[in-house]
Design a protein around this motif. Structure first.
Motif, PDB file in Angstrom:
ATOM      1  N   ALA A 102     -17.823   0.352  -8.097  1.00 35.29           N
ATOM      2  CA  ALA A 102     -19.211   0.735  -7.814  1.00 35.29           C
ATOM      3  C   ALA A 102     -19.666   0.180  -6.471  1.00 35.29           C
ATOM      4  CB  ALA A 102     -20.124   0.237  -8.929  1.00 35.29           C
ATOM      5  N   THR A 103     -19.110  -0.959  -6.062  1.00 40.35           N
ATOM      6  CA  THR A 103     -19.522  -1.606  -4.814  1.00 40.35           C
ATOM      7  C   THR A 103     -18.409  -1.675  -3.779  1.00 40.35           C
ATOM      8  OG1 THR A 103     -18.889  -3.808  -5.587  1.00 40.35           O
ATOM      9  CG2 THR A 103     -21.123  -3.048  -6.136  1.00 40.35           C
ATOM     10  N   LEU A 104     -17.175  -1.456  -4.198  1.00 37.77           N
ATOM     11  CA  LEU A 104     -15.971  -1.603  -3.382  1.00 37.77           C
ATOM     12  C   LEU A 104     -15.722  -3.049  -2.965  1.00 37.77           C
ATOM     13  CD1 LEU A 104     -16.014   1.569  -1.077  1.00 37.77           C
ATOM     14  CD2 LEU A 104     -15.095   1.283  -3.382  1.00 37.77           C
ATOM     15  N   ASN A 105     -16.382  -3.987  -3.632  1.00 41.12           N
ATOM     16  CA  ASN A 105     -16.178  -5.402  -3.338  1.00 41.12           C
ATOM     17  C   ASN A 105     -15.163  -6.011  -4.298  1.00 41.12           C
ATOM     18  OD1 ASN A 105     -18.068  -5.718  -1.185  1.00 41.12           O
ATOM     19  ND2 ASN A 105     -19.736  -5.676  -2.682  1.00 41.12           N
ATOM     20  N   PRO A 106     -14.341  -6.928  -3.805  1.00 34.11           N
ATOM     21  CA  PRO A 106     -13.424  -7.622  -4.717  1.00 34.11           C
ATOM     22  C   PRO A 106     -14.185  -8.565  -5.628  1.00 34.11           C
ATOM     23  CG  PRO A 106     -13.263  -8.548  -2.506  1.00 34.11           C
ATOM     24  CD  PRO A 106     -14.168  -7.356  -2.408  1.00 34.11           C
ATOM     25  N   VAL A 107     -13.763  -8.644  -6.871  1.00 38.74           N
ATOM     26  CA  VAL A 107     -14.411  -9.528  -7.834  1.00 38.74           C
ATOM     27  C   VAL A 107     -13.440 -10.554  -8.403  1.00 38.74           C
ATOM     28  CG1 VAL A 107     -16.231  -7.906  -8.463  1.00 38.74           C
ATOM     29  CG2 VAL A 107     -14.036  -7.822  -9.679  1.00 38.74           C
ATOM     30  N   ALA A 108     -12.145 -10.384  -8.172  1.00 41.81           N
ATOM     31  CA  ALA A 108     -11.164 -11.343  -8.668  1.00 41.81           C
ATOM     32  C   ALA A 108      -9.856 -11.171  -7.907  1.00 41.81           C
ATOM     33  CB  ALA A 108     -10.928 -11.173 -10.165  1.00 41.81           C
ATOM     34  N   GLU A 109      -9.085 -12.247  -7.894  1.00 42.51           N
ATOM     35  CA  GLU A 109      -7.747 -12.217  -7.324  1.00 42.51           C
ATOM     36  C   GLU A 109      -6.854 -13.092  -8.195  1.00 42.51           C
ATOM     37  OE1 GLU A 109      -6.071 -12.347  -2.805  1.00 42.51           O
ATOM     38  OE2 GLU A 109      -7.084 -14.176  -3.494  1.00 42.51           O
ATOM     39  N   TYR A 110      -5.646 -12.605  -8.464  1.00 46.24           N
ATOM     40  CA  TYR A 110      -4.746 -13.297  -9.386  1.00 46.24           C
ATOM     41  C   TYR A 110      -3.387 -13.535  -8.728  1.00 46.24           C
ATOM     42  CZ  TYR A 110      -8.220 -11.472 -12.675  1.00 46.24           C
ATOM     43  OH  TYR A 110      -9.389 -11.157 -13.305  1.00 46.24           O
ATOM     44  N   VAL A 111      -2.666 -14.503  -9.265  1.00 46.65           N
ATOM     45  CA  VAL A 111      -1.341 -14.839  -8.774  1.00 46.65           C
ATOM     46  C   VAL A 111      -0.286 -14.208  -9.680  1.00 46.65           C
ATOM     47  CG1 VAL A 111       0.260 -16.685  -8.165  1.00 46.65           C
ATOM     48  CG2 VAL A 111      -2.208 -17.048  -7.948  1.00 46.65           C
ATOM     49  N   TYR A 112       0.591 -13.437  -9.086  1.00 48.23           N
ATOM     50  CA  TYR A 112       1.758 -12.887  -9.767  1.00 48.23           C
ATOM     51  C   TYR A 112       2.965 -13.632  -9.230  1.00 48.23           C
ATOM     52  CZ  TYR A 112       5.174  -9.450 -11.462  1.00 48.23           C
ATOM     53  OH  TYR A 112       6.225  -8.840 -12.086  1.00 48.23           O
ATOM     54  N   ILE A 113       3.770 -14.220 -10.111  1.00 48.94           N
ATOM     55  CA  ILE A 113       4.953 -14.956  -9.681  1.00 48.94           C
ATOM     56  C   ILE A 113       6.189 -14.073  -9.827  1.00 48.94           C
ATOM     57  CG2 ILE A 113       6.409 -16.970 -10.051  1.00 48.94           C
ATOM     58  CD1 ILE A 113       4.019 -18.473 -10.999  1.00 48.94           C
ATOM     59  N   LEU A 114       6.839 -13.808  -8.705  1.00 51.23           N
ATOM     60  CA  LEU A 114       8.084 -13.045  -8.714  1.00 51.23           C
ATOM     61  C   LEU A 114       9.177 -13.830  -9.429  1.00 51.23           C
ATOM     62  CD1 LEU A 114       8.035 -11.911  -4.989  1.00 51.23           C
ATOM     63  CD2 LEU A 114       7.671 -10.405  -6.951  1.00 51.23           C
ATOM     64  N   GLU A 115      10.144 -13.104  -9.961  1.00 48.63           N
ATOM     65  CA  GLU A 115      11.275 -13.768 -10.600  1.00 48.63           C
ATOM     66  C   GLU A 115      12.023 -14.656  -9.597  1.00 48.63           C
ATOM     67  OE1 GLU A 115      12.235 -13.451 -14.072  1.00 48.63           O
ATOM     68  OE2 GLU A 115      10.119 -12.892 -13.871  1.00 48.63           O
ATOM     69  N   ASP A 116      12.610 -15.699 -10.084  1.00 52.33           N
ATOM     70  CA  ASP A 116      13.387 -16.610  -9.258  1.00 52.33           C
ATOM     71  C   ASP A 116      14.716 -15.941  -8.889  1.00 52.33           C
ATOM     72  OD1 ASP A 116      14.713 -18.710  -8.076  1.00 52.33           O
ATOM     73  OD2 ASP A 116      14.738 -19.989  -9.851  1.00 52.33           O
ATOM     74  N   ALA A 117      15.007 -15.863  -7.597  1.00 53.74           N
ATOM     75  CA  ALA A 117      16.218 -15.169  -7.145  1.00 53.74           C
ATOM     76  C   ALA A 117      17.482 -15.984  -7.365  1.00 53.74           C
ATOM     77  CB  ALA A 117      16.092 -14.822  -5.661  1.00 53.74           C
ATOM     78  N   SER A 118      17.356 -17.285  -7.553  1.00 49.80           N
ATOM     79  CA  SER A 118      18.543 -18.144  -7.547  1.00 49.80           C
ATOM     80  C   SER A 118      19.584 -17.806  -8.615  1.00 49.80           C
ATOM     81  CB  SER A 118      18.130 -19.614  -7.655  1.00 49.80           C
ATOM     82  OG  SER A 118      17.407 -19.870  -8.847  1.00 49.80           O
ATOM     83  N   PRO A 119      19.218 -17.316  -9.811  1.00 49.29           N
ATOM     84  CA  PRO A 119      20.272 -16.980 -10.779  1.00 49.29           C
ATOM     85  C   PRO A 119      21.038 -15.704 -10.456  1.00 49.29           C
ATOM     86  CG  PRO A 119      18.177 -17.452 -11.883  1.00 49.29           C
ATOM     87  CD  PRO A 119      17.889 -17.257 -10.436  1.00 49.29           C
ATOM     88  N   TYR A 120      20.559 -14.926  -9.494  1.00 43.68           N
ATOM     89  CA  TYR A 120      21.174 -13.640  -9.197  1.00 43.68           C
ATOM     90  C   TYR A 120      22.163 -13.762  -8.041  1.00 43.68           C
ATOM     91  CZ  TYR A 120      17.402 -11.925 -12.140  1.00 43.68           C
ATOM     92  OH  TYR A 120      16.546 -11.720 -13.192  1.00 43.68           O
ATOM     93  N   LYS A 121      23.110 -12.854  -8.005  1.00 45.57           N
ATOM     94  CA  LYS A 121      24.167 -12.902  -6.998  1.00 45.57           C
ATOM     95  C   LYS A 121      23.716 -12.253  -5.687  1.00 45.57           C
ATOM     96  CE  LYS A 121      28.980 -11.568  -6.141  1.00 45.57           C
ATOM     97  NZ  LYS A 121      30.173 -10.841  -6.664  1.00 45.57           N
ATOM     98  N   ASP A 122      23.832 -13.005  -4.602  1.00 45.33           N
ATOM     99  CA  ASP A 122      23.583 -12.501  -3.240  1.00 45.33           C
ATOM    100  C   ASP A 122      22.186 -11.903  -3.074  1.00 45.33           C
ATOM    101  OD1 ASP A 122      26.214 -13.188  -2.537  1.00 45.33           O
ATOM    102  OD2 ASP A 122      26.968 -11.243  -3.247  1.00 45.33           O
ATOM    103  N   LEU A 123      21.217 -12.413  -3.799  1.00 45.71           N
ATOM    104  CA  LEU A 123      19.857 -11.879  -3.729  1.00 45.71           C
ATOM    105  C   LEU A 123      18.929 -12.926  -3.130  1.00 45.71           C
ATOM    106  CD1 LEU A 123      17.832  -9.627  -4.356  1.00 45.71           C
ATOM    107  CD2 LEU A 123      17.574 -10.596  -6.647  1.00 45.71           C
ATOM    108  N   ALA A 124      18.337 -12.599  -1.980  1.00 45.73           N
ATOM    109  CA  ALA A 124      17.372 -13.493  -1.345  1.00 45.73           C
ATOM    110  C   ALA A 124      16.025 -13.359  -2.041  1.00 45.73           C
ATOM    111  CB  ALA A 124      17.236 -13.147   0.130  1.00 45.73           C
ATOM    112  N   GLN A 125      15.280 -14.461  -2.065  1.00 49.78           N
ATOM    113  CA  GLN A 125      13.981 -14.417  -2.722  1.00 49.78           C
ATOM    114  C   GLN A 125      13.067 -13.365  -2.092  1.00 49.78           C
ATOM    115  OE1 GLN A 125      13.112 -16.468  -5.553  1.00 49.78           O
ATOM    116  NE2 GLN A 125      11.643 -14.795  -5.616  1.00 49.78           N
ATOM    117  N   GLY A 126      13.132 -13.250  -0.771  1.00 45.19           N
ATOM    118  CA  GLY A 126      12.273 -12.288  -0.077  1.00 45.19           C
ATOM    119  C   GLY A 126      12.626 -10.843  -0.326  1.00 45.19           C
TER     120      GLY A 126
END
Length: 483
Positions: free
Chosen positions: A325-349
């Protein structure tokens, strides 16, 4: 070794977040001889049971996965979520003429279903158009081999194993685009010196920047005014569009409009200024609107470079909530990506978010994936995301100070110490298990609360050796309803 005979009989989901299977203690069978079955079919738990004080206990993950359930552990809430796996119900391929020699037709950068439409009808997009990379004297140049390509919304239908394009709505202005000379826009970048420099197909001639150009990614429908909203990687921005493709307005970060003039499309600077610190080509990737049309959510593809490029390996991605209705942000949340370290040849980025569905104000579906295809793919999941207990961090942790870190600089321990509760995640589809063959699952939709649809972006077949178009849409039946 102590000997037992086991009958696997029960799973107890406890409020402490642990689950166990127990049985009577009798002699006759060693642990390595125990056989397990589920509904009469043999199963093999990933970990062995252990005997504690005469009862047999099986780790929750081993037991649940053997019974055909996804298992998700939330270390912030100390909880375990068990979810039944879906069933693959359909595969559909795009068969369309090439756009040019060596350049395939593309849809699949987004996917949305409009309530009231037939269940097999969707809308999709195909980002900024065909583009590639050519090395010139050690410098990589971004090329646009079809310079007159127009970013477009496509109406598609799935039937008889095919994706059929029913209609298309090129994005356009109420006026003339200064680069195209027409009402239709281009997919070229906006701001010289900030965005990647655009070149022709041979990487010889630098092209003009288009202030109205869009790299469209996510697509969401607002039932309250019969319009679309599109997430754009360039801005990063969220763009309001009529059903016929006419651009109405654009939500951008604070300070963006001072760098460029767009008189035909009002730039609403309601995104926090920190969003200007995006990583190139990792901008606003997904957008979702609640069915009642009250709220809109946008997620970045990766962590912001906040304060610098070292944050490319941060696991924290921002999801922002707007009051439409206003186009204003009312909240922001943190989403945590999976940890890349258990995967083979996968950089976190190289773990990214690719699409979103807003089921209601507190529930989103999120597409999280790696950069691999085929047998190398390891992480391609759809999560049901709960926002109800997540911390609203809007206006906080945007800057690194002597007193504290930016959100992107934080580790898990820092989040906990700061009392920041990220969103919770529960797997509803692991497409690696179903051997989905393509890298870029970038379209996600939910129909009737229990049919999940995913589609890949074929990148217009640039550098592809496939004889086919390379775009596939798969549908899955969930054994429950998400409301």
């Amino acid at each position: 070794m102590k000997k037992w005979l086991i009958t696997l009989s029960a799973v107890l989901a406890l409020t402490t977040g642990t689950s166990i299977a127990s049985a009577a203690n009798v002699n006759g069978t060693t642990n390595d001889q125990i056989k397990y079955s589920n509904n009469g079919q043999a199963v093999s738990p990933a970990a062995p049971a252990v005997n504690i004080d005469g009862s047999l206990y099986l780790p929750v993950r081993a037991l649940s996965e053997s019974l055909g359930k996804y298992v998700d552990w939330d270390e912030f809430r100390g909880s375990v979520a068990l979810t039944d796996k879906p069933v693959l119900t359909g595969k559909y391929s795009l068969n369309a003429p090439n756009l040019a020699e060596g350049i395939k037709m593309g849809v699949g950068s987004s996917l949305t279903h409009i309530s009231g439409d037939p269940d097999n009808v969707f809308y999709s997009t195909a980002d900024r158009g065909p583009n590639g990379q050519i090395d010139v004297n050690g410098v990589t140049r971004r090329t646009f081999p079809i310079q007159d390509y127009v970013p477009t919304i496509y109406k598609i239908q799935i039937a008889d194993g095919e994706i059929k394009i029913l209609d298309q709505f090129p994005l356009k202005l109420n006026g003339t685009d200064p680069v195209t000379g027409k009402s239709t826009i281009s997919g070229l970048p906006n701001i010289k010196g900030r965005d990647e420099a655009p070149y022709d197909g041979k990487a010889e001639k630098e092209l003009s920047y288009d202030p109205y150009g869009l790299d469209i990614e996510g697509l969401a429908y607002n039932s309250s005014d019969d319009t679309f909203w599109i997430s754009d990687e360039y801005g990063p921005s969220v763009v309001h569009v009529k059903r016929d493709g006419t651009i109405i307005e654009r939500i951008v970060p604070k300070g963006w409009a001072a760098q460029i003039a767009t008189p035909l499309v009002p730039a609403r600077e309601t995104l926090p200024a920190v969003y200007n610190k995006l990583r190139q080509n990792r901008g606003a990737e997904s957008v979702g609107i609640t069915p009642d049309g009250k709220y809109m959510y946008m997620a970045m593809q990766n962590a912001l470079r906040n304060p610098d490029k070292a944050m490319d390996n941060s696991r924290q991605v921002r999801i922002i909530k707007f009051d439409l209705a206003t186009l204003n942000p009312v909240a922001e949340y943190v989403y945590i990506l999976e940890d890349a370290s258990p995967y083979k040849d996968l950089a976190q980025g190289d773990i990214v978010l690719s699409d979103m569905v807003a089921v209601n104000e507190n529930t989103l579906l999120i597409d999280e994936r790696d950069k691999f295809a085929g047998d190398k793919a390891q992480l391609k999941r759809i999560y049901a995301v709960d926002l109800s207990t997540a911390t609203n961090i809007l206006g906080k942790y945007d800057d690194a100070t002597a007193a504290g870190k930016s959100l992107e600089q934080m580790k898990i321990a820092d989040l906990k110490a700061s009392g920041i509760m990220p969103v919770s995640k529960r797997t509803i589809l692991d497409s690696v298990e179903f051997k989905f063959p393509y890298e870029k699952i970038e379209g996600l939709s939910l129909v009737n609360g229990n049919t999940l649809a995913i589609v890949n972006d074929n990148d217009f077949g640039i550098d592809s050796t496939l004889p086919t178009n390379g775009t596939e849409l798969w549908t899955f039946k969930l054994p429950y309803t998400i409301k």
